[in-house]
Write a protein that holds these residues in place. Structure first.
Motif, PDB file in Angstrom:
ATOM      1  N   LEU A 299      -6.924  -2.460  -1.073  1.00 14.53           N
ATOM      2  CA  LEU A 299      -6.838  -3.421  -2.177  1.00 14.53           C
ATOM      3  C   LEU A 299      -7.547  -4.723  -1.834  1.00 14.53           C
ATOM      4  N   ASP A 300      -7.427  -5.156  -0.594  1.00 21.31           N
ATOM      5  CA  ASP A 300      -8.098  -6.387  -0.173  1.00 21.31           C
ATOM      6  C   ASP A 300      -9.610  -6.228  -0.259  1.00 21.31           C
ATOM      7  N   GLN A 301     -10.112  -5.084   0.181  1.00 22.56           N
ATOM      8  CA  GLN A 301     -11.551  -4.832   0.110  1.00 22.56           C
ATOM      9  C   GLN A 301     -12.015  -4.778  -1.349  1.00 22.56           C
ATOM     10  N   LEU A 302     -11.256  -4.114  -2.187  1.00 18.51           N
ATOM     11  CA  LEU A 302     -11.591  -4.034  -3.612  1.00 18.51           C
ATOM     12  C   LEU A 302     -11.555  -5.431  -4.245  1.00 18.51           C
ATOM     13  N   ASP A 303     -10.579  -6.239  -3.862  1.00 14.04           N
ATOM     14  CA  ASP A 303     -10.481  -7.619  -4.352  1.00 14.04           C
ATOM     15  C   ASP A 303     -11.754  -8.390  -4.024  1.00 14.04           C
ATOM     16  N   ARG A 304     -12.167  -8.340  -2.771  1.00 20.52           N
ATOM     17  CA  ARG A 304     -13.366  -9.075  -2.357  1.00 20.52           C
ATOM     18  C   ARG A 304     -14.606  -8.579  -3.090  1.00 20.52           C
ATOM     19  N   GLN A 305     -14.742  -7.264  -3.223  1.00 23.45           N
ATOM     20  CA  GLN A 305     -15.926  -6.705  -3.874  1.00 23.45           C
ATOM     21  C   GLN A 305     -15.972  -7.044  -5.362  1.00 23.45           C
ATOM     22  N   LEU A 306     -14.857  -6.947  -6.043  1.00 21.65           N
ATOM     23  CA  LEU A 306     -14.848  -7.218  -7.487  1.00 21.65           C
ATOM     24  C   LEU A 306     -15.026  -8.698  -7.781  1.00 21.65           C
ATOM     25  N   ARG A 307     -14.330  -9.548  -7.043  1.00 20.35           N
ATOM     26  CA  ARG A 307     -14.461 -10.987  -7.311  1.00 20.35           C
ATOM     27  C   ARG A 307     -15.844 -11.507  -6.960  1.00 20.35           C
ATOM     28  N   ALA A 308     -16.534 -10.846  -6.027  1.00 25.54           N
ATOM     29  CA  ALA A 308     -17.888 -11.275  -5.658  1.00 25.54           C
ATOM     30  C   ALA A 308     -18.861 -11.138  -6.819  1.00 25.54           C
ATOM     31  N   THR A 309     -18.555 -10.298  -7.793  1.00 27.76           N
ATOM     32  CA  THR A 309     -19.447 -10.104  -8.942  1.00 27.76           C
ATOM     33  C   THR A 309     -19.222 -11.142 -10.034  1.00 27.76           C
TER      34      THR A 309
ATOM     35  N   ARG B 188      -7.116 -13.391  -8.678  1.00 24.38           N
ATOM     36  CA  ARG B 188      -6.911 -12.453  -7.586  1.00 24.38           C
ATOM     37  C   ARG B 188      -6.758 -11.052  -8.160  1.00 24.38           C
ATOM     38  N   PHE B 189      -7.304 -10.093  -7.453  1.00 24.20           N
ATOM     39  CA  PHE B 189      -7.111  -8.700  -7.820  1.00 24.20           C
ATOM     40  C   PHE B 189      -5.765  -8.272  -7.262  1.00 24.20           C
ATOM     41  N   ALA B 190      -4.964  -7.611  -8.081  1.00 24.70           N
ATOM     42  CA  ALA B 190      -3.614  -7.247  -7.651  1.00 24.70           C
ATOM     43  C   ALA B 190      -3.448  -5.759  -7.397  1.00 24.70           C
ATOM     44  N   ASP B 191      -4.022  -4.915  -8.255  1.00 20.38           N
ATOM     45  CA  ASP B 191      -3.740  -3.490  -8.108  1.00 20.38           C
ATOM     46  C   ASP B 191      -4.723  -2.656  -8.912  1.00 20.38           C
ATOM     47  N   LEU B 192      -4.839  -1.404  -8.521  1.00 14.96           N
ATOM     48  CA  LEU B 192      -5.543  -0.386  -9.287  1.00 14.96           C
ATOM     49  C   LEU B 192      -4.550   0.755  -9.437  1.00 14.96           C
ATOM     50  N   ARG B 193      -4.036   0.916 -10.638  1.00 14.12           N
ATOM     51  CA  ARG B 193      -3.019   1.933 -10.884  1.00 14.12           C
ATOM     52  C   ARG B 193      -3.335   2.668 -12.176  1.00 14.12           C
ATOM     53  N   ASP B 194      -3.390   3.990 -12.075  1.00 11.32           N
ATOM     54  CA  ASP B 194      -3.653   4.850 -13.235  1.00 11.32           C
ATOM     55  C   ASP B 194      -4.918   4.430 -13.986  1.00 11.32           C
ATOM     56  N   GLY B 195      -5.957   4.047 -13.231  1.00  9.94           N
ATOM     57  CA  GLY B 195      -7.224   3.683 -13.852  1.00  9.94           C
ATOM     58  C   GLY B 195      -7.284   2.278 -14.415  1.00  9.94           C
ATOM     59  N   ARG B 196      -6.253   1.491 -14.182  1.00 11.54           N
ATOM     60  CA  ARG B 196      -6.229   0.128 -14.729  1.00 11.54           C
ATOM     61  C   ARG B 196      -6.324  -0.882 -13.587  1.00 11.54           C
ATOM     62  N   LEU B 197      -7.330  -1.744 -13.680  1.00 12.34           N
ATOM     63  CA  LEU B 197      -7.492  -2.833 -12.723  1.00 12.34           C
ATOM     64  C   LEU B 197      -6.600  -3.982 -13.176  1.00 12.34           C
ATOM     65  N   VAL B 198      -5.744  -4.455 -12.293  1.00  9.90           N
ATOM     66  CA  VAL B 198      -4.829  -5.540 -12.640  1.00  9.90           C
ATOM     67  C   VAL B 198      -5.238  -6.787 -11.852  1.00  9.90           C
ATOM     68  N   PHE B 199      -5.451  -7.862 -12.588  1.00 10.04           N
ATOM     69  CA  PHE B 199      -5.796  -9.144 -11.982  1.00 10.04           C
ATOM     70  C   PHE B 199      -4.686 -10.142 -12.255  1.00 10.04           C
ATOM     71  N   LEU B 200      -4.579 -11.133 -11.374  1.00 11.27           N
ATOM     72  CA  LEU B 200      -3.639 -12.236 -11.559  1.00 11.27           C
ATOM     73  C   LEU B 200      -4.443 -13.505 -11.799  1.00 11.27           C
TER      74      LEU B 200
END
Length: 152
Positions: free
Chosen positions: A34-44, A54-66
């Protein structure tokens, strides 16, 4: 990455290494992912947004941000197409974006540990020291009183 080793139920003597505790290993692995995904997504994302959400989770195909406020949450929603494209480009199986408003916790203020003693406090310490029979304790009280007087 290979699956974490299964802990042995027979070896129960002594302390176990943390790498032998299955739930801890899987939790740590998930947190790293999740930390790696957070860094990669926020970098865009643009700089101000990248620092606020902040990226919080990827669950059932849904990206959850805070997001710290509804205004920032709205901005994230404007970028959801870009976020989904970036997620798919890095191999995340995502089809939607959700944003939850969760204010950042206030920064902890560390109080100043060095607070000078007043002249009145020094006088009370000297008075208390005079009434003590234990020489070590009396010397400590006098030392504190001296510190208060030197700071004035």
């Amino acid at each position: 990455m290979p699956p974490p080793p299964k802990p042995s139920r027979h070896a129960t003597r002594g302390l176990k290494s943390i790498v032998e505790v299955g739930p801890v290993v899987s939790l740590a692995t998930r947190a790293r992912e999740l930390d790696q995904l957070d860094r990669q997504l926020r970098a865009t994302l643009p700089a101000p947004m990248r620092d606020q959400i902040r990226f919080a989770d990827l669950r059932d195909g849904r990206l959850v941000f805070l997001a710290p406020s509804s205004a920032w949450a709205s901005r994230v929603r404007l970028y959801q197409t870009q976020i989904l494209e970036a997620a798919r480009a890095i191999g995340a199986k995502a089809h939607s974006v959700a944003v939850k408003v969760a204010p950042l916790p206030p920064e902890e203020v560390i109080p100043d540990r060095h607070k000078p003693l007043s002249t009145e406090a020094a006088r009370h310490l000297r008075s208390a020291a005079a009434s003590l029979s234990d020489p070590t304790l009396r010397d400590l009280f006098l030392y504190l009183a001296l510190q208060a007087e030197n700071e004035d």
